[in-house]
Design a protein around this motif. Sequence first.
Motif, short mmCIF file in Angstrom:
data_model
loop_
_atom_site.label_atom_id
_atom_site.label_comp_id
_atom_site.label_asym_id
_atom_site.label_seq_id
_atom_site.Cartn_x
_atom_site.Cartn_y
_atom_site.Cartn_z
N ALA A 1 -32.49 -17.65 -24.63
CA ALA A 1 -33.24 -17.80 -23.38
C ALA A 1 -32.35 -17.53 -22.17
O ALA A 1 -32.74 -16.79 -21.26
N ILE A 2 -31.17 -18.12 -22.15
CA ILE A 2 -30.24 -17.93 -21.02
C ILE A 2 -29.87 -16.46 -20.87
O ILE A 2 -29.87 -15.91 -19.77
N ASP B 1 -29.23 -16.91 -13.19
CA ASP B 1 -28.38 -17.73 -14.07
C ASP B 1 -29.15 -19.01 -14.38
O ASP B 1 -29.25 -19.91 -13.55
N ALA B 2 -29.72 -19.07 -15.57
CA ALA B 2 -30.56 -20.21 -15.96
C ALA B 2 -29.80 -21.53 -15.93
O ALA B 2 -30.40 -22.59 -15.77
N LEU B 3 -28.48 -21.48 -16.06
CA LEU B 3 -27.68 -22.70 -16.04
C LEU B 3 -27.63 -23.33 -14.65
O LEU B 3 -27.27 -24.50 -14.51
N GLN B 4 -28.02 -22.56 -13.63
CA GLN B 4 -28.03 -23.09 -12.26
C GLN B 4 -29.34 -23.81 -11.93
O GLN B 4 -29.49 -24.38 -10.86
N PHE B 5 -30.28 -23.75 -12.86
CA PHE B 5 -31.60 -24.34 -12.63
C PHE B 5 -31.97 -25.22 -13.81
O PHE B 5 -31.15 -25.49 -14.67
N ASP B 6 -33.22 -25.63 -13.86
CA ASP B 6 -33.68 -26.57 -14.87
C ASP B 6 -34.39 -25.83 -16.01
O ASP B 6 -35.59 -25.55 -15.94
N GLY C 1 -39.37 -23.25 -20.33
CA GLY C 1 -39.74 -23.18 -18.93
C GLY C 1 -38.47 -23.23 -18.09
O GLY C 1 -37.49 -23.86 -18.49
N LEU C 2 -38.48 -22.53 -16.97
CA LEU C 2 -37.33 -22.52 -16.08
C LEU C 2 -37.83 -22.69 -14.65
O LEU C 2 -38.49 -21.81 -14.10
N CYS C 3 -37.55 -23.86 -14.07
CA CYS C 3 -37.94 -24.14 -12.69
C CYS C 3 -36.84 -23.67 -11.76
O CYS C 3 -35.69 -24.10 -11.89
N VAL C 4 -37.19 -22.76 -10.85
CA VAL C 4 -36.21 -22.18 -9.93
C VAL C 4 -36.66 -22.42 -8.49
O VAL C 4 -37.81 -22.75 -8.23
N SER C 5 -35.74 -22.21 -7.56
CA SER C 5 -36.10 -22.32 -6.15
C SER C 5 -36.91 -21.08 -5.76
O SER C 5 -36.68 -19.99 -6.30
N PRO C 6 -37.84 -21.23 -4.82
CA PRO C 6 -38.71 -20.10 -4.46
C PRO C 6 -37.96 -18.92 -3.83
O PRO C 6 -38.47 -17.81 -3.83
#
Length: 149
Positions: free
Chosen positions: A51-52, A62-67, A100-105
């Motif tokens: 996934a990452i 970078d998925a590690l920077q988010f949830d 799921g990956l929650c990121v900033s808009p």
Amino acid sequence: MSTHKIPESVLVVIYTAALDVLLLERADKAGFWQSVTGSKDTVDEAWQTTAIREVAEETGIDALQFDLQDWGLTNIYEIYPVWRHRYAPGVTQNTEHVFGLCVSPDVTIRLAPREHLQYLWLPWRDAADKCFSASNAEAILQLPKLVEV
């Protein structure tokens, strides 16, 4: 080493806190919109590692920077005939693990031009309607339930 794709993949629904969902248009099939997807590189590669990697390759995020959340959902589906040549002879089904990956808009999206033509953000219901893949649409429709605290 086999050049065939492994019939085990991830689906990563990228979304914002407002439940806007990122969709990508496939370069090899214009008009086909989807979330991030991709197969494992090796049979023993961890789902999260896949996934990452796929999120980074397809969006530059970078998925590690988010949830990044493992939604605990698995889909088994028939591989579309147009893409079966990528798999070993006789392979017709794929197992897909959903994240799921929650990121900033305001996250920056950098598409891989060989994979995707463009991207867009849509409210979750509209995003589900636009997906060509039934399993992708179903995962997006689960979004409000899965992110409730």
